[in-house]
Write an enzyme that holds these catalytic residues in place. Structure first.
Site: not given
Ligand SMILES: [Mg+2]
Length: 368
Positions: A165, A193, A218, A241, A265
């Site tokens: 992250k 990400d 990401e 994403d 998702k």
């Protein structure tokens, strides 16, 4: 066959490892899930689940999911649960938008349909492409030393794929990723990400300072425009994403050449039926694909596993075992996790066997 009864349960699912942290102080202590059962007049039951990651991750929140399921369920009573495309059109007609409130209902009807046909869901999703899918683990946002130690620990447990992250203060994130990369063996797959936490300016600063590190970027920024502008100065693959909210957005990303890969998702797209459609098109258009969700336990993880294993291996990035994140066991016969890989349970539909006692009293119990 028609839908006779729909029940919905709320289930708190605390995280095994405590708080999950993303950049900008965004965090959650567990999933607040809605689990749905759909039962036909022939006595078959299918299961679905939806859980947001707090209120900050996608345009969804737990109380909204509960209210939404209760609002939309009566429209499905009396319908054929196997007419999945028609059911999705009906849900979109009677309730505009809010795909996440439809996800568990679509998942439950899909499970029921596969159970009625006597096949695992993976067969309905196009067929099984391999026995197991590679799992990734998340190194959540925190102090540099903690993140490096966590990465080392995860790799020592046999995992080769890390999602690190970032998306906070750029100079700190540069240190974070450098420390993580230095603490794991060469060849470890790293995704950075940012969860849309940066401006294009900040993302470009990060990209420029980390050229020597091997990773996939990401979702650096909120908009596709900003992500695309970052991609122009990036010499690495880019995965989007949060930007993938519908078929139209996926096609837009393709048209503009904004990404190499997509994270789909299930709940953000409105269920497994729509996710399967978008997954198939994305694969044909040449994207690398991860199918996962915003949260949930055994029911939701089983759905993710069936979609992951029906994605061709050469286009599949990785999967996640959410049921191992939480302290509650909502079903027997959960997706098997062997080392750093996950399979699907045996049996028709999702293949799982939900623990009704754990679920307690439903907040919705509607019959035809
Ligand atoms: Mg992500």
């Amino acid at each position: 066959m028609h839908i006779e009864t729909i029940k919905a349960y709320r289930l708190m699912q605390p995280f095994v490892e405590g708080r999950y942290n993303m950049s900008k102080g965004r965090g959650a202590d567990g999933f607040d899930a809605v689990i749905v059962s759909v039962t036909s007049n022939t006595g078959l039951t299918g299961w679905g689940e939806m859980a947001p990651l707090g209120n900050f991750y996608s345009a969804a929140f737990a109380a909204g999911a509960q209210a939404g399921v209760a609002e939309i369920a009566p429209h499905l009573l009396g319908q054929d649960p196997r007419a999945l495309t028609r059911l999705n059109r009906l849900m979109d007609t009677v309730f505009k938008g809010h795909p996440y409130i439809k996800s568990a209902l679509d998942m439950a009807c899909s499970d029921l349909t596969a159970r009625a046909a006597g096949v695992p869901l993976v067969t309905m999703f196009g067929g099984r492409e391999s026995d197991m899918a590679d799992l990734y683990r998340v190194v959540t946002h925190g102090p540099v030393e903690t993140m490096a130690a966590n990465a080392k620990q995860i790799v020592s447990e046999g995992f080769h794929r890390l999602q690190v992250k970032v998306g906070g203060i750029v100079h700190d994130d540069i240190e974070r990723v450098a420390a993580v990369a230095a603490s794991v063996p060469k060849g470890t797959v790293i995704f950075c990400d940012a969860n849309a936490g940066w401006s294009a300016y900040q993302a470009r600063q990060f990209v420029d300072a980390t050229r020597e590190i091997d990773y996939t970027m990401e979702q650096p920024c909120v908009s596709i425009d900003d992500c695309l502008s970052v991609r122009r100065s990036l010499d690495k693959p880019m995965v989007l994403d949060e930007s993938v909210t519908s078929l139209e957005e996926m096609l837009d990303i393709h048209r503009r050449g904004a990404a190499d890969g997509l994270t789909l998702k299930i709940s953000r797209l409105g269920g497994v039926t729509k996710t399967r459609q978008i997954r198939d098109l994305a694969v044909d258009l040449g994207f690398m694909v991860t199918v996962e969700d915003t949260g949930g336990a055994e029911v939701d993880t089983a759905a993710m596993a069936h979609l992951s294993l029906s994605t061709p291996e050469e286009r599949r990035l990785h999967a996640i075992a959410f049921h191992e994140w939480v302290t509650v066991r909502t079903a027997r016969n959960a997706p098997p996790v062997i080392g750093s890989r996950m399979g699907i349970p045996d049996g028709p539909g999702l293949g799982i066997d939900v623990d009704l006692e754990l679920l307690g009293k439903p907040f919705l119990d509607a019959s035809y």
